[in-house]
Design a protein around this motif. Structure first.
Motif, PDB file in Angstrom:
ATOM      1  N   ASP A   7      15.394  46.659  75.028  1.00 18.28           N
ATOM      2  CA  ASP A   7      14.572  47.031  76.185  1.00 18.28           C
ATOM      3  C   ASP A   7      14.788  46.094  77.365  1.00 18.28           C
ATOM      4  O   ASP A   7      14.017  46.064  78.313  1.00 18.28           O
ATOM      5  CB  ASP A   7      13.087  47.105  75.809  1.00 18.28           C
ATOM      6  N   CYS A   8      15.872  45.329  77.317  1.00 18.05           N
ATOM      7  CA  CYS A   8      16.213  44.400  78.386  1.00 18.05           C
ATOM      8  C   CYS A   8      16.608  45.169  79.646  1.00 18.05           C
ATOM      9  O   CYS A   8      17.366  46.137  79.564  1.00 18.05           O
ATOM     10  CB  CYS A   8      17.384  43.542  77.905  1.00 18.05           C
ATOM     11  N   PRO A   9      16.117  44.776  80.807  1.00 16.77           N
ATOM     12  CA  PRO A   9      16.586  45.429  82.039  1.00 16.77           C
ATOM     13  C   PRO A   9      18.103  45.281  82.158  1.00 16.77           C
ATOM     14  O   PRO A   9      18.672  44.238  81.795  1.00 16.77           O
ATOM     15  CB  PRO A   9      15.873  44.660  83.152  1.00 16.77           C
ATOM     16  N   GLU A  10      18.751  46.313  82.655  1.00 16.00           N
ATOM     17  CA  GLU A  10      20.211  46.343  82.698  1.00 16.00           C
ATOM     18  C   GLU A  10      20.810  45.134  83.409  1.00 16.00           C
ATOM     19  O   GLU A  10      21.761  44.531  82.927  1.00 16.00           O
ATOM     20  CB  GLU A  10      20.676  47.639  83.363  1.00 16.00           C
ATOM     21  N   ARG A  11      20.276  44.745  84.557  1.00 16.57           N
ATOM     22  CA  ARG A  11      20.849  43.631  85.289  1.00 16.57           C
ATOM     23  C   ARG A  11      20.723  42.326  84.523  1.00 16.57           C
ATOM     24  O   ARG A  11      21.615  41.484  84.551  1.00 16.57           O
ATOM     25  CB  ARG A  11      20.254  43.522  86.689  1.00 16.57           C
ATOM     26  N   VAL A  12      19.637  42.149  83.775  1.00 18.27           N
ATOM     27  CA  VAL A  12      19.443  40.958  82.945  1.00 18.27           C
ATOM     28  C   VAL A  12      20.435  40.977  81.783  1.00 18.27           C
ATOM     29  O   VAL A  12      21.077  39.962  81.473  1.00 18.27           O
ATOM     30  CB  VAL A  12      17.986  40.869  82.432  1.00 18.27           C
ATOM     31  N   PHE A  13      20.585  42.149  81.147  1.00 18.06           N
ATOM     32  CA  PHE A  13      21.525  42.306  80.035  1.00 18.06           C
ATOM     33  C   PHE A  13      22.948  41.978  80.479  1.00 18.06           C
ATOM     34  O   PHE A  13      23.657  41.210  79.829  1.00 18.06           O
ATOM     35  CB  PHE A  13      21.448  43.736  79.483  1.00 18.06           C
ATOM     36  N   ILE A  14      23.373  42.519  81.612  1.00 19.54           N
ATOM     37  CA  ILE A  14      24.725  42.265  82.126  1.00 19.54           C
ATOM     38  C   ILE A  14      24.879  40.782  82.480  1.00 19.54           C
ATOM     39  O   ILE A  14      25.927  40.181  82.228  1.00 19.54           O
ATOM     40  CB  ILE A  14      25.046  43.192  83.313  1.00 19.54           C
ATOM     41  N   GLY A  15      23.825  40.173  83.024  1.00 23.10           N
ATOM     42  CA  GLY A  15      23.854  38.738  83.314  1.00 23.10           C
ATOM     43  C   GLY A  15      24.101  37.929  82.049  1.00 23.10           C
ATOM     44  O   GLY A  15      24.917  36.989  82.052  1.00 23.10           O
ATOM     45  N   TRP A  16      23.430  38.282  80.953  1.00 26.05           N
ATOM     46  CA  TRP A  16      23.644  37.590  79.688  1.00 26.05           C
ATOM     47  C   TRP A  16      25.055  37.820  79.171  1.00 26.05           C
ATOM     48  O   TRP A  16      25.688  36.901  78.636  1.00 26.05           O
ATOM     49  CB  TRP A  16      22.611  38.014  78.651  1.00 26.05           C
ATOM     50  N   CYS A  17      25.565  39.032  79.313  1.00 22.89           N
ATOM     51  CA  CYS A  17      26.945  39.321  78.884  1.00 22.89           C
ATOM     52  C   CYS A  17      27.928  38.437  79.639  1.00 22.89           C
ATOM     53  O   CYS A  17      28.877  37.904  79.050  1.00 22.89           O
ATOM     54  CB  CYS A  17      27.285  40.794  79.111  1.00 22.89           C
TER      55      CYS A  17
END
Length: 131
Positions: free
Chosen positions: A112-122
């Motif tokens: 349920d991570c916001p997409e921009r946060v998820f991509i930042g972690w990637c």
């Protein structure tokens, strides 16, 4: 094997006693499960199967985030399928403006991570792994 009966919305294919009903390549039983799961979790569902199919075709059957080729279930027990319907903003329900198709593993990791946060972690993980 009988010839498939075609209509504008669905294709019915009869194999012996089993009947498989689809919209495009999307099994209606899979669609029903997506809707049931949303209802069980209390998530609004205002998405038509036609719209979900259009989105998948617009994505050219590729995961929106990883570019991995997506495979839909060919039958109920198909273990090779990897297509997963994702809510872009997990605080909102299933609507054409809030869904995308992802690889099942990518969707599971994103959660349920916001997409921009998820991509930042990637990006952080990739940078660290490449250093």
């Amino acid at each position: 094997i009988k010839k498939p009966k075609k209509s504008k919305k669905t294709t019915r294919v009869v194999h012996g006693a089993a009947k498989i009903v689809r919209h495009g390549l999307l099994l209606l039983s899979v669609w029903a499960k997506i809707k049931r799961d949303a209802a069980r979790r209390g998530i609004s569902f205002r998405l038509r199967i036609e719209d979900a199919w259009k989105i998948l075709k617009r994505q050219k059957f590729l995961c929106k985030l990883s570019g991995v080729r997506l495979r839909l279930k060919k039958h109920k027990d198909d273990k090779t399928a990897n297509a997963s319907l994702d809510r872009i903003d997990s605080n909102k329900g299933y609507a054409a403006s809030n869904v995308q198709w992802l690889d099942k593993a990518v969707n599971r990791i994103k959660g349920d991570c916001p997409e921009r946060v998820f991509i930042g972690w990637c990006r952080k993980i990739t940078k660290y792994q490449n250093s």
